[in-house]
Design a protein around this motif. Structure first.
Motif, mmCIF file in Angstrom:
data_model
loop_
_atom_site.group_PDB
_atom_site.id
_atom_site.type_symbol
_atom_site.label_atom_id
_atom_site.label_comp_id
_atom_site.label_asym_id
_atom_site.label_seq_id
_atom_site.Cartn_x
_atom_site.Cartn_y
_atom_site.Cartn_z
ATOM 1 N N ASP A 321 0.832 -1.198 0.000
ATOM 2 C CA ASP A 321 0.000 0.000 0.000
ATOM 3 C C ASP A 321 0.868 1.250 0.000
ATOM 4 O OD1 ASP A 321 -2.345 1.400 -0.033
ATOM 5 O OD2 ASP A 321 -2.739 1.224 2.115
ATOM 6 N N TRP A 322 0.318 2.333 -0.535
ATOM 7 C CA TRP A 322 0.936 3.657 -0.435
ATOM 8 C C TRP A 322 -0.105 4.712 -0.786
ATOM 9 C CZ3 TRP A 322 2.961 0.337 -4.399
ATOM 10 C CH2 TRP A 322 2.502 0.618 -5.690
ATOM 11 N N GLY A 323 0.168 5.947 -0.362
ATOM 12 C CA GLY A 323 -0.653 7.078 -0.781
ATOM 13 C C GLY A 323 -0.118 7.627 -2.090
ATOM 14 N N THR A 324 1.162 7.992 -2.095
ATOM 15 C CA THR A 324 1.862 8.335 -3.327
ATOM 16 C C THR A 324 3.346 8.094 -3.124
ATOM 17 O OG1 THR A 324 2.092 10.006 -5.079
ATOM 18 C CG2 THR A 324 2.269 10.783 -2.804
ATOM 19 N N LEU A 325 4.046 7.822 -4.211
ATOM 20 C CA LEU A 325 5.489 7.586 -4.194
ATOM 21 C C LEU A 325 6.139 8.634 -5.085
ATOM 22 C CD1 LEU A 325 5.391 3.713 -4.761
ATOM 23 C CD2 LEU A 325 5.709 4.880 -2.567
ATOM 24 N N ALA A 326 6.977 9.479 -4.503
ATOM 25 C CA ALA A 326 7.637 10.547 -5.251
ATOM 26 C C ALA A 326 9.089 10.169 -5.509
ATOM 27 C CB ALA A 326 7.559 11.862 -4.481
ATOM 28 N N ILE A 327 9.502 10.229 -6.764
ATOM 29 C CA ILE A 327 10.855 9.827 -7.159
ATOM 30 C C ILE A 327 11.683 11.073 -7.436
ATOM 31 C CG2 ILE A 327 12.194 8.815 -9.039
ATOM 32 C CD1 ILE A 327 8.953 7.304 -7.648
ATOM 33 N N TYR A 328 12.858 11.128 -6.811
ATOM 34 C CA TYR A 328 13.786 12.249 -6.961
ATOM 35 C C TYR A 328 15.074 11.734 -7.605
ATOM 36 C CZ TYR A 328 10.652 14.612 -3.697
ATOM 37 O OH TYR A 328 9.549 15.163 -3.097
ATOM 38 N N THR A 329 15.572 12.480 -8.587
ATOM 39 C CA THR A 329 16.752 12.048 -9.330
ATOM 40 C C THR A 329 17.786 13.166 -9.396
ATOM 41 O OG1 THR A 329 15.792 12.764 -11.439
ATOM 42 C CG2 THR A 329 15.367 10.487 -10.753
ATOM 43 N N CYS A 330 18.989 12.795 -9.742
ATOM 44 C CA CYS A 330 20.093 13.746 -9.843
ATOM 45 C C CYS A 330 19.726 14.880 -10.805
ATOM 46 C CB CYS A 330 21.342 13.029 -10.335
ATOM 47 S SG CYS A 330 22.770 14.105 -10.607
ATOM 48 N N ALA A 331 19.842 16.127 -10.336
ATOM 49 C CA ALA A 331 19.474 17.278 -11.166
ATOM 50 C C ALA A 331 20.331 17.364 -12.419
ATOM 51 C CB ALA A 331 19.598 18.562 -10.352
ATOM 52 N N ALA A 332 21.570 16.879 -12.335
ATOM 53 C CA ALA A 332 22.469 16.906 -13.492
ATOM 54 C C ALA A 332 22.353 15.643 -14.332
ATOM 55 C CB ALA A 332 23.911 17.080 -13.024
ATOM 56 N N SER A 333 21.598 14.655 -13.832
ATOM 57 C CA SER A 333 21.559 13.335 -14.464
ATOM 58 C C SER A 333 22.989 12.912 -14.801
ATOM 59 C CB SER A 333 20.683 13.338 -15.722
ATOM 60 O OG SER A 333 20.275 12.025 -16.048
ATOM 61 N N CYS A 334 23.800 12.843 -13.766
ATOM 62 C CA CYS A 334 25.251 12.676 -13.905
ATOM 63 C C CYS A 334 25.613 11.418 -14.686
ATOM 64 C CB CYS A 334 25.909 12.651 -12.531
ATOM 65 S SG CYS A 334 25.353 11.297 -11.469
ATOM 66 N N ASP A 335 26.770 11.468 -15.286
ATOM 67 C CA ASP A 335 27.248 10.380 -16.131
ATOM 68 C C ASP A 335 27.877 9.296 -15.270
ATOM 69 O OD1 ASP A 335 28.114 8.761 -18.121
ATOM 70 O OD2 ASP A 335 29.500 10.191 -19.036
ATOM 71 N N GLN A 336 27.239 8.144 -15.209
ATOM 72 C CA GLN A 336 27.772 6.992 -14.480
ATOM 73 C C GLN A 336 28.209 5.893 -15.444
ATOM 74 O OE1 GLN A 336 28.176 6.804 -11.197
ATOM 75 N NE2 GLN A 336 27.089 8.646 -10.531
ATOM 76 N N GLY A 337 28.425 6.273 -16.700
ATOM 77 C CA GLY A 337 28.838 5.290 -17.693
ATOM 78 C C GLY A 337 27.741 4.274 -17.943
ATOM 79 N N LYS A 338 28.098 3.002 -17.917
ATOM 80 C CA LYS A 338 27.132 1.933 -18.155
ATOM 81 C C LYS A 338 26.554 1.382 -16.856
ATOM 82 C CE LYS A 338 29.653 0.744 -22.367
ATOM 83 N NZ LYS A 338 30.554 -0.216 -23.030
ATOM 84 N N ASN A 339 26.837 2.062 -15.745
ATOM 85 C CA ASN A 339 26.344 1.609 -14.450
ATOM 86 C C ASN A 339 24.908 2.075 -14.215
ATOM 87 O OD1 ASN A 339 28.836 0.409 -13.701
ATOM 88 N ND2 ASN A 339 29.630 2.421 -13.134
ATOM 89 N N TYR A 340 24.271 1.444 -13.249
ATOM 90 C CA TYR A 340 22.943 1.858 -12.794
ATOM 91 C C TYR A 340 23.117 2.669 -11.516
ATOM 92 C CZ TYR A 340 20.495 -0.969 -16.217
ATOM 93 O OH TYR A 340 19.998 -1.466 -17.404
ATOM 94 N N SER A 341 22.583 3.887 -11.516
ATOM 95 C CA SER A 341 22.749 4.797 -10.384
ATOM 96 C C SER A 341 21.531 4.725 -9.473
ATOM 97 C CB SER A 341 22.917 6.235 -10.880
ATOM 98 O OG SER A 341 23.978 6.321 -11.807
ATOM 99 N N ALA A 342 21.766 4.583 -8.181
ATOM 100 C CA ALA A 342 20.668 4.580 -7.222
ATOM 101 C C ALA A 342 20.100 5.990 -7.086
ATOM 102 C CB ALA A 342 21.157 4.076 -5.868
ATOM 103 N N GLU A 343 18.778 6.102 -7.086
ATOM 104 C CA GLU A 343 18.112 7.378 -6.860
ATOM 105 C C GLU A 343 17.230 7.261 -5.618
ATOM 106 O OE1 GLU A 343 19.137 9.906 -8.144
ATOM 107 O OE2 GLU A 343 19.657 9.695 -10.255
ATOM 108 N N PHE A 344 16.384 8.256 -5.362
ATOM 109 C CA PHE A 344 15.687 8.335 -4.076
ATOM 110 C C PHE A 344 14.174 8.340 -4.259
ATOM 111 C CE2 PHE A 344 13.953 10.772 -0.445
ATOM 112 C CZ PHE A 344 14.429 9.980 0.595
ATOM 113 N N ILE A 345 13.484 7.689 -3.332
ATOM 114 C CA ILE A 345 12.023 7.644 -3.357
ATOM 115 C C ILE A 345 11.484 8.088 -1.998
ATOM 116 C CG2 ILE A 345 11.921 5.212 -2.643
ATOM 117 C CD1 ILE A 345 9.519 4.896 -4.571
ATOM 118 N N TRP A 346 10.392 8.851 -2.028
ATOM 119 C CA TRP A 346 9.727 9.318 -0.810
ATOM 120 C C TRP A 346 8.327 8.720 -0.785
ATOM 121 C CZ3 TRP A 346 11.482 12.200 3.284
ATOM 122 C CH2 TRP A 346 10.524 12.692 4.178
ATOM 123 N N LYS A 347 8.013 8.013 0.280
ATOM 124 C CA LYS A 347 6.706 7.364 0.409
ATOM 125 C C LYS A 347 5.829 8.171 1.359
ATOM 126 C CE LYS A 347 4.618 2.896 1.743
ATOM 127 N NZ LYS A 347 4.069 3.041 3.103
#
Length: 356
Positions: A321-347
């Protein structure tokens, strides 16, 4: 949809997401899909999130793919292809109020010229039969037969299928692999997979509202606050009344905003504003951690509670269950090459006595 907009409607800058059925090939990585459920359609085919990175922080069980949003950034070559992935735990007990530890978010991005996809857009037609194998990516990375994440543990008997963890291997053994392990062939996707969420395509269209939606809500339409207790001092009563009035107003605003498109399951507006279901547990700037590159994170999209209706997660007792899930990401969308970058979620969960 915007071409049919009348003078009495305005676009808000928000893009709404809706669910539609789609053919399996339309949801494959080569089509750069936005989708809900099923297995993830990985963008970068190297350095997938590890089993440890995908663990629920509460129960330590592996999370399961929830959805992905294809969200390239115009004018930024390193983000010509860009997809955001959300994973969640399937243990209902992990879903305590306003607790985000049972979710994981990752970002993957590639330039237009990359090692995995053609320079030109993919054709909008089904590829030749047998072109894809769900057990392995084109890069050679093997996938978990059950969940579609990186699978490094092969079946010790047949060595034909791989898994991300012993837990998923045990589940698949009971569901299907026990019956096929010694056979000459092994199904790529297996039988009915009870672990995964139902699969849908996530289609988008701009939000349009009547022009008079700029007007504040009619105060007469808001829920009235009724507090009566002889045991509370007048100052405490006033404080509680103010809090409940603000919470009712936030929830009323939420309901009025989604009323025109009640089936929306996602709202996308990078650097825009969130639509909260409550005045409680709203993050301040300092609540959103910076990206590992040191850049601030910004709001990008939110997942709506309506999505729960399509996930088949209801149960008599506790449920996801949730009310809403807000996803926040790097403002620069920084270059991590071919890696997967962890971002943030607010429940954010609904306050007591609220319902959509």
């Amino acid at each position: 949809m915007s071409e049919n907009r009348t003078d009495s409607e305005r676009e808000t800058g928000v893009v709404l997401g809706f669910l539609e059925e789609a053919e399996p090939w339309q949801l494959a990585s080569a089509q750069f899909p936005s989708k809900v459920g099923g297995r993830p359609a990985w963008l970068s085919q190297l350095n997938l999130p590890s089993a440890a990175e995908l663990e629920c922080e509460k129960c330590q069980h592996p999370t399961v793919f929830l959805l992905q949003v294809y969200a390239p950034i115009a004018g930024q070559e390193r983000s010509f292809h860009r997809t955001l992935y959300v994973f969640c735990c399937k243990t209902p007990a992990c879903y305590t109020a306003n607790d985000n530890r049972c979710f994981k978010v990752f970002r993957s991005q590639l330039p237009r010229k990359n090692d995995f996809y053609p320079y030109d857009p993919p054709p909008d037609e089904e590829p030749a039969a047998g072109a894809d194998d769900e057990r392995v990516l084109g890069s050679g990375v093997k996938l978990c037969r059950l969940c579609g994440c990186a699978g490094h543990k092969a079946c010790s008997r047949c060595h034909k299928v791989t898994y991300c963890c012993k837990e998923h291997q045990a589940i698949d053994w009971k569901q299907q692999h026990k019956r096929e392990c010694s056979s000459e062939t092994s199904s790529a996707s297996g039988a009915v997979n009870l672990l995964l969420f139902p699969e849908w395509e996530l289609v988008t269209e701009p939000e349009e509202l009547p022009v008079n939606d700029d007007m504040p809500p009619d105060s007469n339409s808001l829920a009235q606050v009724n507090i009566a207790s002889s045991d509370l001092e007048e100052s405490e009563l006033e404080s509680m009344a103010l809090h409940e009035s603000k919470d009712s107003e936030a929830f009323q605003k939420f309901k009025e905003r989604i009323a025109a498109e009640p089936h929306q399951v996602l709202r996308y507006c990078r650097e825009g504003s969130q639509l909260w279901v409550s005045s409680e547990h709203v993050p301040n700037k300092e609540d959103i951690p910076k990206c590992s590159c040191g850049t601030n994170r910004i709001f990008e999209f939110q997942i709506m509670p309506q999505l729960l209706n399509h996930l088949k997660v209801d149960s008599p007792d506790a449920s996801i269950d949730w009310g809403t899930l807000a996803i926040y990401t790097c403002a620069a969308s920084c270059d991590q090459g071919k890696n997967y970058s962890a971002e943030f979620i607010w429940k954010q969960d609904f306050s007591k006595d609220q319902a959509v």
